[in-house]
Design an enzyme around this catalytic site. Structure first.
Site, mmCIF file in Angstrom:
data_model
loop_
_atom_site.group_PDB
_atom_site.id
_atom_site.type_symbol
_atom_site.label_atom_id
_atom_site.label_comp_id
_atom_site.label_asym_id
_atom_site.label_seq_id
_atom_site.Cartn_x
_atom_site.Cartn_y
_atom_site.Cartn_z
ATOM 1 N N ARG A 139 -3.614 -9.549 -11.412
ATOM 2 C CA ARG A 139 -2.909 -10.131 -12.557
ATOM 3 C C ARG A 139 -1.839 -11.076 -12.036
ATOM 4 N NH1 ARG A 139 1.800 -7.434 -11.783
ATOM 5 N NH2 ARG A 139 1.708 -5.238 -11.162
ATOM 6 N N GLU A 155 -0.087 7.862 2.781
ATOM 7 C CA GLU A 155 -0.073 6.910 3.890
ATOM 8 C C GLU A 155 1.125 7.179 4.787
ATOM 9 O OE1 GLU A 155 -1.972 2.982 1.690
ATOM 10 O OE2 GLU A 155 0.205 3.138 1.970
ATOM 11 N N HIS A 190 10.913 1.714 -5.465
ATOM 12 C CA HIS A 190 9.699 0.986 -5.110
ATOM 13 C C HIS A 190 9.437 -0.176 -6.066
ATOM 14 C CE1 HIS A 190 8.799 4.075 -2.177
ATOM 15 N NE2 HIS A 190 8.928 4.991 -3.123
ATOM 16 N N LYS A 244 -6.464 2.550 -5.661
ATOM 17 C CA LYS A 244 -5.960 2.194 -4.336
ATOM 18 C C LYS A 244 -6.867 2.736 -3.241
ATOM 19 C CE LYS A 244 -1.022 1.597 -5.330
ATOM 20 N NZ LYS A 244 -1.132 1.491 -6.781
#
Length: 671
Positions: free
Chosen positions: A292, A200, A235, A116
Site C-alpha cells: 500500500r 526473530e 514500533h 509475514k
C-alpha cells in the site's frame, strides 16, 4: 482514466487522495461513520456516503458497505488509503467481482505479503537477505520459545498479519517470554483477527530503512530511493526522512534492486514499500513489504518531485509508469514529523478531546501540512490519534532540519495533549542533528527527549500571570455595574485600604504549582506591574488584543498567541528558548488556600477506552506495580497497576465496558 473514485478511508489520507484527484479532474466519493459526519474528508469530497456506526469494525472495516457505496455512486475505482481495508485480500477480490478497480496491488500480491511468515519464505527464494528467525506454521508456545532460546535474547515477537507496530513485543529475558507472547497474541487478535506469531532475532542497534517501489502491468519497476524511519515509539514511526543520511550510492542501489526483486517475486503492481533493517557495517535484512501507500510517502514526493497518488491512479487505470529509473533523481532533503494526540510522558498514551485551538505553520515550497482535521474537530477514541503530518524540504539535511524545528514551533494546538514538544526535542537533539540514529534512539536519549524544561518555566511565569490578570480585568470591566472612573470596583486594580495593590495568583503548570504576586503601579499615565515569582521581580507591561498578548518584560517586548479555555489556557511562544508552548491547567486568582488534601483510594482511567481484562480478584492482596486491569483505546493497550501494596475492594466496570477518561476504575485499600 477514471471519472470518479471512492476513497475507502478517512482523515488525512482521504484528504490527500482527494487533493490529487481534484487536480486530475477526477470526482471523489467519501465514506463516513457516525463519528465523522462533519469530518474534513466528508466536506472536501464531491459526494459522501454514510456506512455505519463509529467503531471501525461497524463502518470502515465493512467491505460490503464500502462496495455498496461505490455501486450507489457509480464510482469506477476504490482507493483504500492505508490501514483499514488497504491490505485486505478479500476486499480486493470483492472489488474485482463487482468490476470495480482496486487502486493497489493484485490479490495474489496482498496474500503473499499478508503473512509475514509466508513473505519470509518468498523473499528467501528471491535471494533477499533475511533476519534469522522462526516463521513456521506450528504455533505452540513451546516450539516458538525453543527457537527464541536458540537464537538468544533479545528476540522480537511479531504478529504474522501485523502492521503499524501492533502485536509486537521485545523480549529481553527468557522469563518474560510467556507473558510477552500472550500480550502480543491478544493485541494481534484484536487488531487483525489473527494471532499467528513469528519470532526473530532482535537487532539492538539497526536503522529502519525502507525503499519505495512502483510497478505497472507492463513489467516496468522502479525504486524511488529510500526513507530512514529509525526514530520510533511502540514500533511506530515518529520522524521520517529522505534520503537516508550517510547511505552510499552503492548501498542505495543494492537495496533498491533488492526491493525490486522482492516486488517482482510476487507479481506486484502499484505503490509498495520494502522495509529493511540496516546495520552499521552496510548489511541489511528484509523485514516486510507493505502492499500500500505508506504514511511517510510525502518525503519521497518532496525529494523526487513526483505525486505518488497520481502514479497510483494512472497505474490502476492501466497506464505505464510515467518515468524510467534513469530519469529519477534525488533533490534535496525532506523530513516528516507525525503530529499525534498523545502524551509522550505516559508512554505515548493516546489522548482524546476537542481541538479548541489549532494553528498550523504556513505552507509554502518548503513546508507542507497533510491533515484531516480543523479547529473544533474532536479526536475520538475510535480511530488513530494522528492530527497531521508536518513535512519540510530544503536543499540539504541541515537546512531541512532547521526548517523542521521552526515549523514545529509554529504548530499550535490546544484542547488535547500532543507530541509537538517531544518532536521538537527530537529535532533539536545533537545526535539526531548528526544523523546518529537507530531504532533505539528514543530509549538512548530519554533524558533529553522527555525533558519538560522545568527550569525554563520560572522565566515564563510573568507571561502567564500577566495574562491571567489582564483577562480578569477585561472580564471585570465588562461586568462592572458602575461607570465611575474613581470607584475602586471599576478600577479592578486590587485596591485595598492601607495596603499595596497586590494580586496573588496560583498557576498549575506541568503538575506543579507556582505562586506569583503581581503589584499594580502607575507613574503618570503609565501603568505597569511588578511581578514577583521564584525569588525574582519583573517589570511588566501588557495588553490583550483578541487572541494575542502584547507584553514587555524588563524592556523586552514580545507578542504571544493565546488559546483560552476558561480555567485552562496555553501561551504559544515564538523564538523563546526551547519552550514553544506553556499550558496552565488551572488558575486561581487572589487565592486564600489552594491546598486540597482530599483524595480517594480509587484509580482513574488514563483515557477514554474499553476495559478488556481484569487481572486480579476482589479482595486479592497485591503488591506495588502489580498489573490490575488492562484498557484498550485506539488499538493500544494500557495496563493499570497498583500504586502501592494493598487490596482490591471493588471493580467499577466489567470487561467490554466503555470508560470515560478520569473515571474511577476500582476501589483500592492501601492499608
Amino acid at each position: 482514466m477514471f471519472n470518479k473514485i471512492l476513497i475507502a478511508n478517512r482523515g488525512e489520507i482521504a484528504c490527500r487522495v482527494i487533493a490529487t484527484a481534484r487536480k486530475m479532474g477526477i470526482k471523489t466519493v467519501a465514506v463516513y461513520s457516525d463519528a465523522d459526519r462533519q469530518a474534513m474528508h466528508v466536506t472536501l469530497a464531491d459526494e459522501a456516503i454514510y456506512i455505519g456506526a463509529a467503531p471501525a469494525k461497524d463502518s470502515y472495516l465493512q467491505p460490503q458497505k464500502v462496495i455498496d457505496a461505490a455501486i450507489k455512486t457509480n464510482a469506477q475505482a476504490i482507493h483504500p488509503g492505508y490501514g483499514f481495508l488497504s491490505e485486505n485480500a478479500e476486499f480486493c477480490r470483492l472489488c474485482q467481482s463487482h468490476n470495480i478497480a482496486f487502486i493497489g496491488p493484485p490479490v495474489a500480491a496482498i496474500e503473499a505479503m499478508g503473512s509475514k511468515s509466508a513473505a519470509k519464505a518468498i523473499m528467501e527464494k528471491a535471494n533477499v537477505p533475511l533476519v534469522p528467525g522462526y516463521h513456521g506454521d506450528d504455533q505452540s508456545e513451546d516450539l516458538i520459545k525453543q527457537h527464541a532460546d536458540a537464537m538468544g535474547y533479545p528476540v522480537l515477537l511479531k504478529a504474522a498479519a501485523g502492521g503499524g507496530g501492533k502485536g509486537m513485543r521485545q523480549v529481553w529475558h527468557e522469563e518474560e517470554f510467556s507473558n510477552a507472547l500472550a500480550a502480543a497474541k491478544r493485541e494481534s487478535l484484536a487488531a487483525f483477527n489473527d494471532d499467528i506469531m513469528l519470532v526473530e532475532k532482535y537487532l539492538t542497534q539497526p536503522r529502519h530503512i525502507e525503499i519505495q517501489v512502483f510497478c505497472d502491468d507492463f513489467d516496468n519497476a522502479v525504486y524511488l530511493f529510500e526513507r530512514d524511519c529509525s526514530v520510533q515509539r511502540r514500533h511506530q514511526k515518529v520522524i521520517e526522512e529522505a534520503p537516508a543520511p550517510g547511505l552510499s550510492e552503492a548501498v542505495r542501489e543494492k537495496m533498491g534492486q533488492a526491493a525490486i526483486a522482492a516486488a517482482k517475486a510476487i507479481g506486484y503492481r502499484g505503490a509498495g514499500t520494502v522495509e529493511f533493517l540496516y546495520e552499521r557495517d552496510g548489511s541489511f535484512y528484509f523485514m516486510e513489504m507493505n502492499t500500500r501507500l505508506q504514511v511517510e510517502h510525502p518525503v519521497t514526493e518532496m525529494i523526487t518531485g513526483q505525486d505518488l497518488v497520481e502514479w497510483q491512479l494512472r497505474v490502476a487505470a492501466g497506464e505505464a509508469l510515467p518515468v524510467k529509473q534513469n530519469a529519477l533523481r534525488i533533490n534535496g532533503h525532506a523530513f516528516e514529523a507525525r503530529i499525534y494526540a498523545e502524551d509522550p510522558k505516559q508512554d505515548f498514551l493516546p489522548a482524546t478531546g476537542t481541538l479548541n485551538f489549532l494553528k498550523a505553520p504556513a505552507e509554502n515550497d518548503h513546508v507542507r501540512v497533510d491533515t484531516g482535521v480543523r479547529q473544533g474537530d474532536e479526536v475520538s477514541v475510535y480511530y488513530d490519534p494522528m492530527i497531521a503530518k508536518l513535512i519540510v524540504w530544503d536543499e540539504d539535511r541541515d537546512k531541512a532540519l532547521a526548517r523542521l524545528r521552526q515549523a514545529l514551533k509554529h504548530y499550535q494546538i490546544q484542547g488535547v495533549t500532543t507530541n509537538i514538544d517531544f518532536l521538537y526535542n527530537v529535532a533539536s537533539n545533537p545526535a539526531f542533528a548528526q544523523a546518529d540514529v537507530d531504532t533505539s534512539f528514543i530509549d538512548t536519549h530519554q533524558s533529553h527527549l522527555f525533558n519538560e524544561h522545568v527550569g525554563e518555566i520560572d522565566a515564563l511565569l510573568p507571561f502567564a500571570a500577566t495574562y491571567v490578570l489582564l483577562k480578569q480585568k477585561r472580564c471585570n470591566q465588562l461586568l462592572s455595574s458602575t461607570n465611575d472612573p474613581y470607584s475602586p470596583w471599576h478600577n479592578n486594580n486590587a485596591w485595598r485600604a492601607n495596603e499595596k495593590n497586590l494580586h496573588r495568583i496560583l498557576l498549575n503548570i506541568q503538575s506543579q504549582s507556582f505562586e506569583v504576586e503581581v503589584e499594580e503601579r502607575r507613574e503618570g499615565d503609565q501603568q505597569y506591574y511588578l511581578v514577583k515569582c521564584q525569588a525574582q521581580t519583573y517589570d511588566v507591561q501588557g495588553q490583550l488584543l483578541d487572541d494575542r498578548l502584547l507584553i514587555t518584560v524588563n524592556g523586552h517586548r514580545r507578542q504571544l498567541v493565546v488559546a483560552d479555555q476558561g480555567l485552562s489556557f496555553t501561551l504559544f511562544f515564538d523564538q523563546l528558548g526551547e519552550q514553544g508552548a506553556l499550558t496552565c491547567t488551572q488558575v486561581m486568582n487572589d487565592y486564600n488556600d489552594a491546598n486540597d488534601d482530599s483524595s480517594d483510594n480509587g484509580l482513574q482511567a488514563p483515557m477514554n477506552g474499553t476495559l478488556i481484562a481484569t487481572l486480579v480478584d476482589i479482595d486479592e492482596t497485591v503488591t506495588k506495580g502489580q498489573a490490575l486491569m488492562i484498557m484498550e483505546a485506539m488499538k493500544m493497550e494500557h495496563t493499570i497497576v497498583a500504586p502501592s501494596d494493598g487490596k482490591v475492594i471493588e471493580f467499577y466496570y466489567h470487561n467490554g465496558d466503555m470508560v470515560d477518561g478520569g473515571s474511577p476504575l476500582l476501589a483500592f485499600d492501601n492499608k
